[in-house]
Design an enzyme around this catalytic site. Structure first.
Site, PDB file in Angstrom:
ATOM      1  CG  ASP A  13      -4.525  -8.629  -8.581  1.00  0.00           C
ATOM      2  OD1 ASP A  13      -5.218  -8.795  -7.565  1.00  0.00           O
ATOM      3  OD2 ASP A  13      -4.758  -7.743  -9.423  1.00  0.00           O
ATOM      4  CD  GLU A  14       1.855  -8.103  -6.333  1.00  0.00           C
ATOM      5  OE1 GLU A  14       0.991  -8.378  -5.478  1.00  0.00           O
ATOM      6  OE2 GLU A  14       2.175  -6.937  -6.617  1.00  0.00           O
ATOM      7  CE  LYS A  16      -0.725  -8.370  -1.914  1.00  0.00           C
ATOM      8  NZ  LYS A  16      -0.842  -8.182  -3.357  1.00  0.00           N
ATOM      9  CG  ASN A  38      -8.733  -1.897  -1.968  1.00  0.00           C
ATOM     10  OD1 ASN A  38      -8.630  -2.487  -0.894  1.00  0.00           O
ATOM     11  ND2 ASN A  38      -7.946  -0.891  -2.290  1.00  0.00           N
ATOM     12  N   GLY A  40      -8.266  -8.740  -2.875  1.00  0.00           N
ATOM     13  CA  GLY A  40      -8.863 -10.068  -3.027  1.00  0.00           C
ATOM     14  C   GLY A  40      -7.746 -11.081  -2.909  1.00  0.00           C
ATOM     15  CG  HIS A  41      -5.115 -10.941  -0.085  1.00  0.00           C
ATOM     16  ND1 HIS A  41      -4.661 -10.366   1.066  1.00  0.00           N
ATOM     17  CD2 HIS A  41      -4.803 -10.077  -1.077  1.00  0.00           C
ATOM     18  CE1 HIS A  41      -4.099  -9.197   0.777  1.00  0.00           C
ATOM     19  NE2 HIS A  41      -4.185  -9.005  -0.509  1.00  0.00           N
ATOM     20  CB  THR A  42      -7.058 -16.359  -4.309  1.00  0.00           C
ATOM     21  OG1 THR A  42      -7.773 -15.312  -4.960  1.00  0.00           O
ATOM     22  CG2 THR A  42      -7.711 -17.690  -4.624  1.00  0.00           C
ATOM     23  NE  ARG A 141      -6.740  17.186   9.578  1.00  0.00           N
ATOM     24  CZ  ARG A 141      -6.145  18.363   9.476  1.00  0.00           C
ATOM     25  NH1 ARG A 141      -5.521  18.875  10.488  1.00  0.00           N
ATOM     26  NH2 ARG A 141      -6.182  19.019   8.338  1.00  0.00           N
ATOM     27  CD  GLN A 222      -4.888  -2.654  -2.237  1.00  0.00           C
ATOM     28  OE1 GLN A 222      -4.425  -2.089  -1.261  1.00  0.00           O
ATOM     29  NE2 GLN A 222      -6.010  -3.357  -2.155  1.00  0.00           N
ATOM     30  NE  ARG A 301     -11.724  -3.738 -12.150  1.00  0.00           N
ATOM     31  CZ  ARG A 301     -11.102  -2.658 -11.713  1.00  0.00           C
ATOM     32  NH1 ARG A 301     -11.128  -1.541 -12.421  1.00  0.00           N
ATOM     33  NH2 ARG A 301     -10.431  -2.675 -10.585  1.00  0.00           N
ATOM     34  N   GLY A 413       1.888 -23.647  -8.208  1.00  0.00           N
ATOM     35  CA  GLY A 413       0.468 -24.014  -8.187  1.00  0.00           C
ATOM     36  C   GLY A 413      -0.195 -23.312  -7.018  1.00  0.00           C
TER      37      GLY A 413
HETATM   38  P1  IMP Z   1      -8.991   1.518  -5.400  1.00  0.00           P
HETATM   39  O1  IMP Z   1      -7.976   0.921  -4.483  1.00  0.00           O
HETATM   40  O2  IMP Z   1     -10.284   0.743  -5.441  1.00  0.00           O
HETATM   41  O3  IMP Z   1      -9.199   2.972  -5.164  1.00  0.00           O
HETATM   42  O4  IMP Z   1      -8.418   1.401  -6.893  1.00  0.00           O
HETATM   43  C1  IMP Z   1      -7.255   2.121  -7.324  1.00  0.00           C
HETATM   44  C2  IMP Z   1      -6.425   1.272  -8.279  1.00  0.00           C
HETATM   45  O5  IMP Z   1      -5.864   0.171  -7.559  1.00  0.00           O
HETATM   46  C3  IMP Z   1      -7.229   0.658  -9.429  1.00  0.00           C
HETATM   47  O6  IMP Z   1      -6.390   0.576 -10.563  1.00  0.00           O
HETATM   48  C4  IMP Z   1      -7.538  -0.737  -8.928  1.00  0.00           C
HETATM   49  O7  IMP Z   1      -7.769  -1.645  -9.981  1.00  0.00           O
HETATM   50  C5  IMP Z   1      -6.248  -1.046  -8.189  1.00  0.00           C
HETATM   51  N1  IMP Z   1      -6.431  -2.039  -7.124  1.00  0.00           N
HETATM   52  C6  IMP Z   1      -7.052  -1.859  -5.938  1.00  0.00           C
HETATM   53  N2  IMP Z   1      -7.000  -2.989  -5.201  1.00  0.00           N
HETATM   54  C7  IMP Z   1      -6.335  -3.878  -5.939  1.00  0.00           C
HETATM   55  C8  IMP Z   1      -5.927  -5.223  -5.704  1.00  0.00           C
HETATM   56  O8  IMP Z   1      -6.172  -5.817  -4.646  1.00  0.00           O
HETATM   57  N3  IMP Z   1      -5.238  -5.819  -6.705  1.00  0.00           N
HETATM   58  C9  IMP Z   1      -4.922  -5.180  -7.853  1.00  0.00           C
HETATM   59  N4  IMP Z   1      -5.261  -3.930  -8.121  1.00  0.00           N
HETATM   60  C10 IMP Z   1      -5.962  -3.279  -7.164  1.00  0.00           C
END
Ligand code: IMP
Length: 423
Positions: A13-14, A16, A38, A40-42, A141, A222, A301, A413
């Site tokens: 969430d930096e 990117k 997982n 979420g790139h805004t 595998r 991530q 969250r 911004g």
């Molecule tokens: P998973 O990748 O869903 O298995 O989650 C493992 C850990 O990585 C948890 O703490 C998630 O909140 C965190 N996580 C996964 N994807 C992201 C992301 O895109 N940004 C921030 N944290 C993430």
């Protein structure tokens, strides 16, 4: 500059997405190398905001070809939903989206097992998108790959074999009901025609592009501190967001990489469980969350917030080989009187020499802070480094100095143009 890797240097969430979108203007290809939905790139295009989970953040530039590499785990319904959403908004992906035939599929039982394990044995705070269980199947595998969608016999055989095992686990270990094999086969058979046009050997495609002198941005998801090997294990994701993951996740050689840009938020955030030495559990943390709108782009969250951690970033710069950093969300700090940077870790009064990756030590750390005066004025309309208030420049220079990195860009911004080049 053949391959430029964009890596999240903290806990994800930096920002990117914004930086990749901005840099894509000067590139030919943007290739995502690990993770799944997982992420979420805004990305803000004018006053429209898009959140990408699987599609690379260069997709908004019509000249850019986008690759989803073999290292990514793909939920086909999430991907098709994202493609449809973008097409509806006027961004056509046809002919410029390439998905690795070797990327693994996220199956419904992966998502189910992810959620069940979170509720029972493994409280990591995952996004519930099935990431861990999909990478487990890849490593053991048993995984089903994108290419398997194109052969109905193979697909049915693999789903049946997987469910023989998964149904045992679901019913006998977790007391859940069985998953219907035929329903899943039917659901996944229906993806072939919709995804077929995008499937290719992306390693071959990328290496040919390199030979043709194309410029490639490798986009990580991530962050380095969530890396399964180098992060704060076990509170990590199940892939390698670190720069090395770009080569394995795309099939490009390390010798093609010329630039590794670490994306760094001007403070720290973390979603999910696990150690976070500079976390602020007080009104200041709440203020960072409110001003920075620190809520997960995938799950909604609230993100945990804290001061910038120079010790963690020095470590991240080392394992990633970061050549320069881009600092995002500096404007979030505009109203703060005092801003702190963690400059050292102590355990029982003793200074640590490096970032510990074992949980027991990380949980006993006392952070040592250095304090900086705030600039107390809005900076979102600043476009040149010299025009930043002197206290903002002092803070930026401290981030570079304390982490041993060179600051390239500062983002003030969400829009592309709200970016200041420093060096
Ligand atoms: P998973 O990748 O869903 O298995 O989650 C493992 C850990 O990585 C948890 O703490 C998630 O909140 C965190 N996580 C996964 N994807 C992201 C992301 O895109 N940004 C921030 N944290 C993430």
């Amino acid at each position: 500059m053949p391959v430029q890797i964009i890596v999240g240097a903290q806990w994800g969430d930096e920002g990117k997405g914004k930086i990749v979108d901005m840099l894509a203007g000067d590139a030919d290809i943007v290739a995502r190398y690990q993770g799944g939905a997982n992420a979420g790139h805004t990305v803000c295009i004018g006053d429209r905001q898009f959140v990408l989970h699987l599609l690379p953040s260069g997709i908004f530039h019509p000249h850019i070809c986008c690759v989803i590499g073999n290292g990514v785990v793909i939920d086909p319904s999430a991907l098709l939903g994202e493609i449809a959403q973008l097409q509806a908004a006027g961004f056509n992906v046809g002919g410029r989206l390439f998905i690795s035939h070797n990327a693994h599929l996220i199956m419904p039982y992966h998502k189910l097992l992810d959620v069940i394990r979170e509720q029972t044995t493994n409280k990591i705070g995952t996004t519930g998108r099935g990431i861990g269980p999909a990478y487990i199947d890849k490593a053991t595998r048993n995984g089903i790959r994108i290419v398997d969608l194109l052969d109905r016999d193979v697909l049915a055989r693999k789903i049946t074999a997987n469910l023989e095992e998964k149904n045992q686990i679901l019913t006998k270990v977790y007391g859940e009901t069985k998953i219907d094999v035929d329903a899943i086969i039917a659901e996944y058979e229906a993806f072939d025609k919709k995804i077929d046009e995008y499937i290719t050997d992306t390693a071959l495609y990328l290496n040919k592009a390199l030979a043709d002198g194309k410029r490639i941005i490798a986009e990580g998801a991530q962050g380095a501190l969530l890396d399964v090997d180098h992060g704060t294990y076990p509170y990590v994701t199940s892939s390698n967001p670190t720069s090395g993951g770009a080569c394995t996740g795309l099939g490009i050689p390390p010798t093609a990489v010329s630039d590794i840009v670490g994306i760094v938020k001007a403070y720290c955030t973390r979603v999910g469980n696990g150690p976070f030495p500079t976390e602020l559990l007080d009104a200041t943390g709440e203020r960072l969350r409110t001003i920075g709108q620190e809520f997960g782009a995938t799950t909604g969250r609230p993100r945990r917030c804290g001061w910038f951690d120079a010790v963690a970033l020095r470590y991240s710069a080392m394992i990633n080989g970061i050549t320069r950093i881009a600092i995002t969300k500096l404007d979030v700090l505009d109203t703060f009187e005092e801003i702190k940077i963690c400059v050292g870790y102590e355990v029982k009064g003793k200074r640590l020499k490096s970032f510990p990756t074992d949980l027991a030590t990380l949980e006993r750390i006392t952070p040592v802070f250095e304090s900086f005066p705030g600039w107390k004025e809005p900076i979102s309309s600043v476009r040149s480094y010299a025009d930043l208030p002197s206290n903002a420049r002092r803070y930026v220079e401290a981030l570079g100095g304390l982490t041993g990195t060179s600051v390239w860009l500062v983002s003030v911004g969400a829009r592309r143009d709200q970016t200041v080049t420093c060096s």
